[in-house]
Design a protein around this motif. Sequence first.
Motif, short mmCIF file in Angstrom:
data_model
loop_
_atom_site.label_atom_id
_atom_site.label_comp_id
_atom_site.label_asym_id
_atom_site.label_seq_id
_atom_site.Cartn_x
_atom_site.Cartn_y
_atom_site.Cartn_z
N UNK A 181 0.84 -1.20 0.00
CA UNK A 181 0.00 0.00 0.00
C UNK A 181 0.88 1.25 0.00
N UNK A 182 0.25 2.38 -0.34
CA UNK A 182 1.00 3.62 -0.36
C UNK A 182 1.29 4.13 1.04
N UNK A 183 2.16 5.14 1.10
CA UNK A 183 2.52 5.75 2.37
C UNK A 183 2.03 7.19 2.37
N UNK A 184 1.20 7.52 3.34
CA UNK A 184 0.58 8.84 3.41
C UNK A 184 1.61 9.90 3.81
N UNK A 185 1.69 10.97 3.03
CA UNK A 185 2.57 12.10 3.33
C UNK A 185 1.76 13.20 4.00
N UNK A 186 0.66 13.58 3.37
CA UNK A 186 -0.31 14.50 3.96
C UNK A 186 -1.70 13.89 3.74
N UNK A 187 -2.72 14.59 4.20
CA UNK A 187 -4.09 14.08 3.99
C UNK A 187 -4.42 13.92 2.51
N UNK A 188 -3.75 14.71 1.68
CA UNK A 188 -4.07 14.67 0.25
C UNK A 188 -3.04 13.91 -0.60
N UNK A 233 4.28 -3.59 -14.01
CA UNK A 233 3.11 -4.39 -13.65
C UNK A 233 2.87 -4.35 -12.14
N UNK A 234 3.95 -4.44 -11.38
CA UNK A 234 3.82 -4.35 -9.92
C UNK A 234 3.25 -3.00 -9.52
N UNK A 235 3.72 -1.94 -10.17
CA UNK A 235 3.25 -0.59 -9.86
C UNK A 235 1.76 -0.45 -10.11
N UNK A 236 1.31 -0.88 -11.27
CA UNK A 236 -0.10 -0.75 -11.61
C UNK A 236 -0.96 -1.61 -10.70
N UNK A 269 -4.83 -1.21 -5.83
CA UNK A 269 -5.23 -1.44 -4.44
C UNK A 269 -5.43 -0.12 -3.69
N UNK A 270 -4.78 0.92 -4.21
CA UNK A 270 -4.85 2.24 -3.57
C UNK A 270 -6.07 3.02 -4.06
N UNK A 271 -6.42 2.84 -5.35
CA UNK A 271 -7.47 3.65 -5.95
C UNK A 271 -8.01 2.95 -7.20
N UNK A 272 -9.26 3.18 -7.51
CA UNK A 272 -9.80 2.76 -8.80
C UNK A 272 -9.12 3.62 -9.87
N UNK A 273 -8.42 3.00 -10.79
CA UNK A 273 -7.62 3.75 -11.77
C UNK A 273 -8.47 4.74 -12.55
N UNK A 274 -9.74 4.42 -12.75
CA UNK A 274 -10.62 5.32 -13.51
C UNK A 274 -10.89 6.62 -12.76
#
Length: 396
Positions: free
Chosen positions: A1-8, A57-60, A65-70
């Motif tokens: 999963x990603x790592x949060x830097x700020x709320x956005x 492929x790993x990145x995508x 898992x982080x966001x719906x790509x659309x």
Amino acid sequence: MGKRITDKVTWVGKVDWELKNFHGQELSTKKGSSYNSYLIRDKKTVLIDTVWQPYDKEFVSRLKKEIDLKEIDYIVANHGEIDHSGALPELMREIPNTPIYCTANGAKILKGHYHEDWNFVTVKTGDSLDIGESKLVFVEAPMLHWPDSMFTYMTGENILFSNDAFGQHYATETMYNDRVDKEELYAEALKYYANILTPFSSLVIKKIKEVLALNLPVDYICTSHGVIWKENPAQIIEHYLKWADNYQENQITLIYDTMWNSTRKMAEAIAEGIQEADPAVTVKLFNSAIEDKNDILSEVFKSKAILIGSPEINGGYLHSIGGLLEMIKGLKFKEKSAAAFGSYGWSGKAVKLLTEELDKCGFKIVNDGHKSLWVPDNAEIEVLKEYGKDFVKAIQ
């Protein structure tokens, strides 16, 4: 999963602990690296850069898992080099019509790499993209270090997405500059600058002053390699201004290659003479055939003067010295002194040729160099020590 830097803003890149060479075999990366990509969620969703092609492929997959790509409204490509844009083809197969914001040169380079006519939106310095509560402001940074390079500044969050500028090839899971070994961090930051950005130092100073004149608050500098500068992010900007200003320390570096140790003995004797004449100066010796070439170049960057040595072979000098000189020439070091030395058996041309090459590299030539016939004996060792002493006097 990603790592949060700020709320956005979330880091969605890849840490590559195994990376040992970069730009083909041109640059050593003994501390690994990272390919930093950032996901911005405001009223609009923006992806800043991607990762190197082997991890596409790993990145995508992880991004899904982080966001719906659309839901990704825009992609920003700060730089088209494959370590930043390599996952674009894999990503664009999923969201083919998503606008890609980049410079005009960026569009040309991305088309040249991937031969795809994606939905490019070209921008220039001062253009902005409204994404809700924040705006993205674009600043072109040509030749830092490619013609297409740009910075992206996010208002509200006060983040400068600086791409290659201010980065390092440095793998870390802790992400921020205040969470890593400071000496390691700055050693890698200097190596990165010395080996990649030195030829563009005048442009570095100009661009930094241009950005500083905008008086933008900066709470984070989010680079594309290595750490995010969170604690006093201005510190790396200050170092860049120093490094770009014909940087040198009180150091003299001797670089040599040797066949039967005669030139090595010369280097050691010259170094001894230098140290006797000036105990305050740092003296370092490197055998270019066995030492890492990029580490040597970092030491040249730090030095006020260098001496290059090689025995003669086939009317010339050894290939490790020739290769290193070619790299030195390309880096365009300024305001440094140099001289040559080497052993010989018959014609003795190598020192003259080395001196000519050092002149082409832009060094101030201190003298005609010194050559020793065959293996230096005790008397010649003393002569070489005196040569080292005279070299120090000539550059003071």
